[in-house]
Motif scaffolding. Structure first.
Motif, PDB file in Angstrom:
ATOM      1  N   ARG A  23      39.720  27.181  39.594  1.00  0.00           N
ATOM      2  CA  ARG A  23      39.437  27.593  38.487  1.00  0.00           C
ATOM      3  C   ARG A  23      38.329  26.691  37.808  1.00  0.00           C
ATOM      4  NH1 ARG A  23      44.547  29.304  37.487  1.00  0.00           N
ATOM      5  NH2 ARG A  23      45.118  27.358  36.316  1.00  0.00           N
ATOM      6  N   SER A  49      44.360  37.590  40.664  1.00  0.00           N
ATOM      7  CA  SER A  49      44.587  37.765  39.338  1.00  0.00           C
ATOM      8  C   SER A  49      43.714  36.381  38.548  1.00  0.00           C
ATOM      9  CB  SER A  49      45.858  37.765  38.704  1.00  0.00           C
ATOM     10  OG  SER A  49      46.812  38.572  39.320  1.00  0.00           O
ATOM     11  N   GLU A  51      39.858  34.907  37.509  1.00  0.00           N
ATOM     12  CA  GLU A  51      38.414  35.053  37.220  1.00  0.00           C
ATOM     13  C   GLU A  51      37.509  34.159  37.821  1.00  0.00           C
ATOM     14  OE1 GLU A  51      37.254  36.258  33.383  1.00  0.00           O
ATOM     15  OE2 GLU A  51      38.579  38.093  33.521  1.00  0.00           O
ATOM     16  N   SER A  53      33.844  33.287  40.116  1.00  0.00           N
ATOM     17  CA  SER A  53      32.683  33.622  40.784  1.00  0.00           C
ATOM     18  C   SER A  53      32.615  33.889  42.383  1.00  0.00           C
ATOM     19  CB  SER A  53      31.318  32.626  40.572  1.00  0.00           C
ATOM     20  OG  SER A  53      31.541  31.588  41.076  1.00  0.00           O
ATOM     21  N   SER A  57      35.245  31.534  44.732  1.00  0.00           N
ATOM     22  CA  SER A  57      36.047  32.031  45.814  1.00  0.00           C
ATOM     23  C   SER A  57      35.759  31.649  47.214  1.00  0.00           C
ATOM     24  CB  SER A  57      36.218  33.559  45.501  1.00  0.00           C
ATOM     25  OG  SER A  57      36.525  34.173  44.502  1.00  0.00           O
TER      26      SER A  57
END
Length: 269
Positions: A23, A49, A51, A53, A57
């Motif tokens: 994150r 779960s 968020e 980009s 990831s």
């Protein structure tokens, strides 16, 4: 190129640390995570779960590693060297943050409660596993001659961070008990100190080793003590992970070779 490692990462504090790095770190910094099996499932869980980009990831690299097997650690180290630390291709390639967090707890209340096999398992996982990880990954840290660039979300110096515990402190031991766990974590503190002395000689200010105390975290390791722990002292893995990364990123040269708790306070030897 700087890269990071969390091992193991499939559950507990390692899982939370991996997700926190995903994150918060720039998308250009790879995050290598490890598990003994079901790599696809572990990767799916790590990415679920939150968020991220596509580039955030994509830099998650889940690899197999059984930290109780030196051969498995050697295989992982070889992969990381070829993929991320090949200095013939990138002279600035280095491991910037290695979080080595294996652990188990058998709370023996008296000497006659110590069982040989479980005590040996505790020493293997809590002490020998990080010792072998240090053996095979310390060489990936930046050399003394390297010039480190600042990276958002990462410490100024490269760092090996080993999971210790307050009960590993000999000077703070006023209750006794937990023989194998205390002994293994006291050994981790000694491993941290010896490793840091070596890094100071070989890598100078560019790399250090520290121990970490995450507090009492709501994981399977501490499940037996959830009810007896005051609510304000029982932390979620996410809170502990975030707190530890803040501590790591705030450490100066004077903090090397020591053990620090989740609140940035030193745990005495």
């Amino acid at each position: 190129m700087a890269w990071t490692l969390v091992t193991p990462s499939s559950r507990g504090i390692g899982f939370a640390l991996t997700r926190h790095l995903l994150r918060t770190l720039p998308a250009s910094v790879p995050v290598v995570a490890t598990a003994r099996s079901d790599l696809a499932g572990v990767k799916e869980n790590l990415l679920s779960s939150i968020e991220l980009s596509e580039s955030q990831s994509a830099r998650l690299d889940v690899q197999e590693c059984d930290v109780l097997s030196e051969n498995s650690i050697v295989k992982l180290a070889g992969y990381c060297e070829n993929r991320y630390n090949d200095r013939s291709k990138d002279k600035n390639a280095h491991l910037r943050l290695g979080l080595m967090v294996p652990g188990m707890l058998v709370p023996e209340k008296a000497p006659d409660k110590i069982e040989y096999d479980s005590a040996l398992d505790t020493l293997k996982l809590n002490l020998l596993a990080p010792m072998m990880l240090v053996k095979h990954f310390s060489g990936f840290l930046p050399r003394k001659s390297a010039t480190l660039e600042g990276e958002d979300g990462l410490p100024k110096s490269a760092m090996l961070a080993l999971m210790s515990a307050r009960v590993g402190s000999i000077g703070d031991n006023r209750l006794g008990g937990w023989y194998s766990y205390r002994a293994s974590k006291a050994g981790v503190n000694q491993l941290v100190r010896s490793t840091d002395i070596f890094l100071k000689m070989k890598n100078g200010d560019n790399a250090m080793c520290v121990g970490l105390h995450p507090g009492t975290v709501k994981t399977s390791l501490s499940e037996k003590f959830w009810e007896s722990t005051p609510k304000e002292k029982l932390f979620s893995p996410e809170f502990s992970a975030e707190s530890l990364i803040i501590v790591i990123n705030g450490l100066e040269e004077t903090g090397r070779g020591r053990c620090w708790d989740w609140n940035g306070k030193e745990v005495p030897p």
